[in-house]
Design a protein around this motif. Structure first.
Motif, PDB file in Angstrom:
ATOM      1  N   THR A 106       3.379  -9.948  -6.839  1.00  0.00           N
ATOM      2  CA  THR A 106       3.526  -8.726  -6.040  1.00  0.00           C
ATOM      3  C   THR A 106       2.959  -8.877  -4.632  1.00  0.00           C
ATOM      4  O   THR A 106       2.939  -7.899  -3.889  1.00  0.00           O
ATOM      5  N   LEU A 107       2.504 -10.068  -4.271  1.00  0.00           N
ATOM      6  CA  LEU A 107       1.999 -10.272  -2.917  1.00  0.00           C
ATOM      7  C   LEU A 107       3.125 -10.116  -1.902  1.00  0.00           C
ATOM      8  O   LEU A 107       4.254 -10.554  -2.133  1.00  0.00           O
ATOM      9  N   ARG A 108       2.798  -9.546  -0.764  1.00  0.00           N
ATOM     10  CA  ARG A 108       3.795  -9.304   0.272  1.00  0.00           C
ATOM     11  C   ARG A 108       3.583 -10.260   1.441  1.00  0.00           C
ATOM     12  O   ARG A 108       2.482 -10.766   1.655  1.00  0.00           O
ATOM     13  N   GLY A 109       4.642 -10.481   2.158  1.00  0.00           N
ATOM     14  CA  GLY A 109       4.549 -11.332   3.333  1.00  0.00           C
ATOM     15  C   GLY A 109       5.130 -12.707   3.089  1.00  0.00           C
ATOM     16  O   GLY A 109       5.004 -13.273   1.990  1.00  0.00           O
ATOM     17  N   ARG A 116       4.292 -16.836  -4.694  1.00  0.00           N
ATOM     18  CA  ARG A 116       5.206 -16.006  -5.480  1.00  0.00           C
ATOM     19  C   ARG A 116       6.219 -16.873  -6.222  1.00  0.00           C
ATOM     20  O   ARG A 116       6.560 -16.602  -7.375  1.00  0.00           O
ATOM     21  N   GLU A 179       4.679  -1.890 -10.445  1.00  0.00           N
ATOM     22  CA  GLU A 179       5.860  -1.403  -9.741  1.00  0.00           C
ATOM     23  C   GLU A 179       6.197   0.043 -10.078  1.00  0.00           C
ATOM     24  O   GLU A 179       6.972   0.680  -9.348  1.00  0.00           O
ATOM     25  N   ARG A 186       0.185   3.654  -2.314  1.00  0.00           N
ATOM     26  CA  ARG A 186      -0.289   2.582  -1.437  1.00  0.00           C
ATOM     27  C   ARG A 186      -0.375   3.068   0.012  1.00  0.00           C
ATOM     28  O   ARG A 186      -1.331   2.768   0.727  1.00  0.00           O
ATOM     29  N   GLY A 196      -5.124  -3.851   2.139  1.00  0.00           N
ATOM     30  CA  GLY A 196      -4.145  -4.045   1.073  1.00  0.00           C
ATOM     31  C   GLY A 196      -4.801  -4.411  -0.244  1.00  0.00           C
ATOM     32  O   GLY A 196      -4.426  -3.904  -1.299  1.00  0.00           O
TER      33      GLY A 196
END
Length: 290
Positions: A106-109, A116, A179, A186, A196
């Motif tokens: 679920t890490l973003r970027g 991921r 999710e 958030r 975050g």
């Protein structure tokens, strides 16, 4: 002018309410009687079908011999202690590793894309790999490498295989829970100045974990049963103890005893899962915090 307050003892239910409660009690008694009668009839039919089958005498002698049951029970219970220890140790490791995998997915970027990708590949691979194949590959493949410092104990290697497989399933459970938390949670956390990581730790994860407790308990129930597969590596657990006695006597009653012991151990966990699920459903229907 003061109005006298009517005490509780003065309350008398209306005739309509009395009739309604009487009807409810009548329906309850009727349901209980019907359920009891249908259960007894089903049990009698099954008993007659089984006991009057042509092969029942031989089956009873081979699978339901009281003498071999008394012989096998102490050894099966002794081996069950290994299954319980595997459940506790592997269950804790599965929860930790599964949560880490879910967080990695679920890490973003774009900078976290390799992490991921690795987490996704891990989950896809071990969810698709049969547990029995993972056990055989770990128990017999790792010692063949002759790596320094790597244990060759079949119990340890069997536990590693269980952790590898079940952490993939638990990771998907955690990810599904994460999710389901609305993105506004958030956003609200970030608007309050949380980073975050802090938003995930203090806002997202508490809600997600509460929502996935029932499926997590189901996975632990499955893990408890699958600890018996370590017997293929030679570890003397409840299943292998039953297999030893069966090999000596050519009677399969010890397997039945081992199965019943596992059922007796699983039922409390299953009822706990049902209770937790029902409790959360009630809180959700009442608008409480899930």
């Amino acid at each position: 002018m003061t109005v006298p307050v009517r005490e509780k003892d003065d309350y008398r239910p209306s005739a309509r309410r009395i009739a309604r409660e009487r009807l409810r009690r009548s329906r309850t008694r009727r349901s209980v009687v019907i359920a009891a009668v249908s259960t007894v009839v089903t049990a009698v039919v099954l008993y007659l079908v089984i006991t009057r089958s042509p092969g029942w005498p031989r089956t009873r002698e081979t699978f339901f011999d009281w003498h071999y049951a008394k012989v096998a029970l102490p050894q099966v219970l002794k081996g069950l202690w290994l299954n319980v220890r595997l459940l506790v140790c592997c269950g804790a490791l599965v929860l930790v590793l599964g949560l880490l995998l879910a967080l990695a997915r679920t890490l973003r970027g774009p900078v976290f894309f390799p992490l991921r990708l690795l987490a996704t590949a891990y989950v896809d691979f071990f969810r698709g790999l049969p547990l029995i194949i993972c056990l055989l590959g770990t128990v017999f493949g790792v010692p063949a490498l002759r790596l320094q410092g790597v244990p060759n104990d079949p119990v340890v290697l069997g536990g590693v295989a269980l952790v590898l497989t079940y952490s993939a399933y638990v990771a998907e459970v955690f990810r599904a829970g994460i999710e389901t938390v609305h993105p506004s949670q958030r956003a609200a956390a970030r608007s309050l100045g949380l980073t975050g990581a802090q938003a995930m730790r203090y806002v997202i994860l508490p809600q997600a974990v509460r929502r996935v407790v029932p499926p997590l308990l189901n996975d632990l129930v499955s893990l408890q049963k699958d600890t018996g597969l370590v017997s293929i590596a030679g570890a003397v657990d409840a299943v292998y103890a039953a297999q030893i006695i069966t090999a000596q006597s050519f009677n399969y009653t010890p397997y039945v005893v081992a199965g019943l012991v596992f059922v007796a151990l699983t039922i409390p966990m299953t009822r706990l899962t049902d209770w937790v699920s029902a409790r959360m459903n009630r809180r959700q229907s009442q608008g409480g915090t899930v």
